[in-house]
Design a protein around this motif. Structure first.
Motif, PDB file in Angstrom:
ATOM      1  N   MET A  29     -22.670 -12.067   5.168  1.00 28.13           N
ATOM      2  CA  MET A  29     -23.407 -13.333   5.199  1.00 28.13           C
ATOM      3  C   MET A  29     -24.300 -13.421   3.961  1.00 28.13           C
ATOM      4  SD  MET A  29     -26.131 -14.783   8.018  1.00 28.13           S
ATOM      5  CE  MET A  29     -24.884 -14.912   9.286  1.00 28.13           C
ATOM      6  N   THR A  30     -24.223 -14.537   3.257  1.00 28.20           N
ATOM      7  CA  THR A  30     -25.049 -14.725   2.067  1.00 28.20           C
ATOM      8  C   THR A  30     -26.489 -15.019   2.470  1.00 28.20           C
ATOM      9  OG1 THR A  30     -25.185 -15.933  -0.023  1.00 28.20           O
ATOM     10  CG2 THR A  30     -24.597 -17.200   1.920  1.00 28.20           C
ATOM     11  N   ARG A  74     -29.981  -2.490   0.978  1.00 28.92           N
ATOM     12  CA  ARG A  74     -30.376  -3.865   0.650  1.00 28.92           C
ATOM     13  C   ARG A  74     -29.230  -4.871   0.723  1.00 28.92           C
ATOM     14  NH1 ARG A  74     -35.205  -3.605  -3.905  1.00 28.92           N
ATOM     15  NH2 ARG A  74     -36.322  -1.863  -2.948  1.00 28.92           N
ATOM     16  N   ASP A  75     -28.029  -4.431   1.017  1.00 25.01           N
ATOM     17  CA  ASP A  75     -26.867  -5.316   1.139  1.00 25.01           C
ATOM     18  C   ASP A  75     -26.635  -6.093  -0.161  1.00 25.01           C
ATOM     19  OD1 ASP A  75     -24.654  -6.465   2.262  1.00 25.01           O
ATOM     20  OD2 ASP A  75     -25.753  -7.946   3.446  1.00 25.01           O
ATOM     21  N   PRO A 128     -21.270  -8.455   0.119  1.00 22.56           N
ATOM     22  CA  PRO A 128     -22.722  -8.312   0.071  1.00 22.56           C
ATOM     23  C   PRO A 128     -23.421  -9.665   0.224  1.00 22.56           C
ATOM     24  CG  PRO A 128     -21.823  -8.248  -2.141  1.00 22.56           C
ATOM     25  CD  PRO A 128     -20.651  -8.221  -1.202  1.00 22.56           C
ATOM     26  N   ALA A 129     -24.659  -9.613   0.675  1.00 20.91           N
ATOM     27  CA  ALA A 129     -25.443 -10.838   0.813  1.00 20.91           C
ATOM     28  C   ALA A 129     -25.813 -11.412  -0.545  1.00 20.91           C
ATOM     29  CB  ALA A 129     -26.712 -10.550   1.622  1.00 20.91           C
ATOM     30  N   THR A 134     -21.119 -16.002  -2.470  1.00 19.57           N
ATOM     31  CA  THR A 134     -22.212 -15.027  -2.487  1.00 19.57           C
ATOM     32  C   THR A 134     -23.372 -15.507  -3.358  1.00 19.57           C
ATOM     33  OG1 THR A 134     -20.516 -13.310  -2.343  1.00 19.57           O
ATOM     34  CG2 THR A 134     -22.767 -12.600  -2.842  1.00 19.57           C
ATOM     35  N   THR A 135     -24.596 -15.373  -2.854  1.00 16.08           N
ATOM     36  CA  THR A 135     -25.778 -15.642  -3.672  1.00 16.08           C
ATOM     37  C   THR A 135     -25.720 -14.735  -4.901  1.00 16.08           C
ATOM     38  OG1 THR A 135     -27.017 -16.062  -1.637  1.00 16.08           O
ATOM     39  CG2 THR A 135     -28.299 -15.757  -3.669  1.00 16.08           C
ATOM     40  N   THR A 136     -25.869 -15.328  -6.086  1.00 15.76           N
ATOM     41  CA  THR A 136     -25.636 -14.569  -7.321  1.00 15.76           C
ATOM     42  C   THR A 136     -26.789 -14.739  -8.293  1.00 15.76           C
ATOM     43  OG1 THR A 136     -23.234 -14.849  -7.084  1.00 15.76           O
ATOM     44  CG2 THR A 136     -24.057 -14.253  -9.267  1.00 15.76           C
ATOM     45  N   LEU A 137     -27.257 -13.615  -8.841  1.00 14.00           N
ATOM     46  CA  LEU A 137     -28.213 -13.627  -9.949  1.00 14.00           C
ATOM     47  C   LEU A 137     -27.546 -12.943 -11.127  1.00 14.00           C
ATOM     48  CD1 LEU A 137     -30.125 -13.308  -7.207  1.00 14.00           C
ATOM     49  CD2 LEU A 137     -31.914 -13.260  -8.943  1.00 14.00           C
TER      50      LEU A 137
END
Length: 345
Positions: free
Chosen positions: A1-2, A78-79, A155-156, A188-191
């Motif tokens: 789950m993101t 921390r996933d 990964p989240a 996926t939330t991405t930085l």
């Protein structure tokens, strides 16, 4: 789950350093979005990512995932999926085994592992390389494996620290397209840390600009380029070539070029900024249209770099290669209000 990422008033100073690496950085990254962390070398980009990943500790502030602080959690709790500039693959494992590594550490069912590995091999176009060692792959292929490995456990949050900077320009473009495809697929939330402006705008929904250890601006790419928050941001983004001093009012900017209409309210002395590519060669008079004399034209193949003088000021603009402009030509230039911004000198 993101999940969403919240960076709250983050500080960091290396031991014996004379200046902070990060100073009061606050940033919200909504779940499922892509944020590029953009800035010059030494601005604190990689340190920020390292703190989120749990590889470095801040000297102040907090990092929260889905609203919960993770500062006391070790990296593996921390996933997160992390990809660095170097792929850091296991040389003794095959491509498929590298991708499966994290899932095996989690004791995932073998059938689930095989299905997920096959899915990702297809996604990164490496199914025919599944049984090869990482040392048999090109640099671009190795980074494809690294991306697949980072995403394998769903990964989240995905963290990428300049993963394409060692690749040639063509490969970098291919990898940016792949990352966009993977995001559409995985969500996926991405930085993404980068010093490349084009890379940031190609990949990200939002861009966070770090300058001198501070978060200077956080905005969608179009807003960042059209409305830089400060002169320093404009200079870093190459948007301070045209800077005209004057006085702003709620709907206009009075300067040597005349009284120019503004779309966004501003008051007081300032510098009017407009990017070269936003200036339009106009066929007739109208709002924000000014007379100008062409002083120089450089053919870049894909476009023309043009200099023009008006009211004692030089403006830089870019036009299509077929635009009939020559030094000495008298013309009109339109400065679209939507592309005008005012910053404090």
């Amino acid at each position: 789950m993101t999940t969403d990422v919240t960076i709250d008033d983050l500080d960091h100073t290396y031991p014996d350093a004379t200046a902070p690496t990060l100073c009061g950085v606050t940033l919200d990254v909504p779940a499922g979005t892509r944020t590029a962390i953009l800035g010059p070398s030494g601005s604190g980009k990689s340190t920020l990512l390292s703190i989120i990943a749990g590889l470095s500790a801040p000297t102040g502030g907090d990092v929260r995932l889905a609203g919960r602080s993770v500062l006391t959690q070790p990296p593996h709790r921390r996933d997160l999926g992390v990809v660095f500039q170097r792929p850091l693959l296991f040389p003794h494992l095959t491509v498929a085994e590298n991708i499966a590594f994290g899932l095996r550490m989690r004791r995932t069912d073998r059938k689930v592992i095989r299905r997920r590995v096959t899915e990702l091999l297809d996604a990164v176009a490496l199914r025919d390389y599944a049984d090869r060692r990482s040392t048999e792959l090109s640099g671009g292929q190795q980074q494809r494996v690294a991306l697949a490995r980072a995403l394998a456990a769903r990964p989240a949050v995905l963290l990428l620290d300049e993963p394409f900077s060692a690749l040639d320009p063509q490969l970098r473009g291919d990898m940016r397209a792949l990352l966009t495809d993977l995001h559409h697929r995985e969500g996926t939330t991405t930085l993404f840390v980068t010093h490349d402006r084009d890379e940031a705008t190609d990949i990200a929904d939002h861009v966070a600009v770090l300058l001198d250890s501070h978060l200077a601006q956080h905005a969608p790419p179009a807003g960042l380029f059209r409305r830089p928050a400060t002169l320093a941001v404009a200079q870093f983004l190459g948007g301070a070539t045209n800077a005209i001093p004057g006085t702003a009012h709620p709907d206009r900017f009075d300067c040597p070029l005349g009284s120019l209409h503004l779309d966004t309210p501003h008051r007081g002395p300032g510098l009017l900024l407009i990017r070269p590519e936003a200036i339009v060669v106009a066929e007739q008079d109208g709002p924000n249209v000014i007379p100008a004399t062409i002083t120089a034209v450089t053919d870049r193949g894909t476009h023309l770099d043009v200099r023009a003088t008006t009211s004692g000021h030089t403006l830089h603009l870019t036009t299509g290669p077929a635009t009939p402009l020559r030094p000495g030509d008298e013309t009109r230039l339109r400065l679209p209000p939507a592309h005008l911004s005012v910053v404090t000198p």
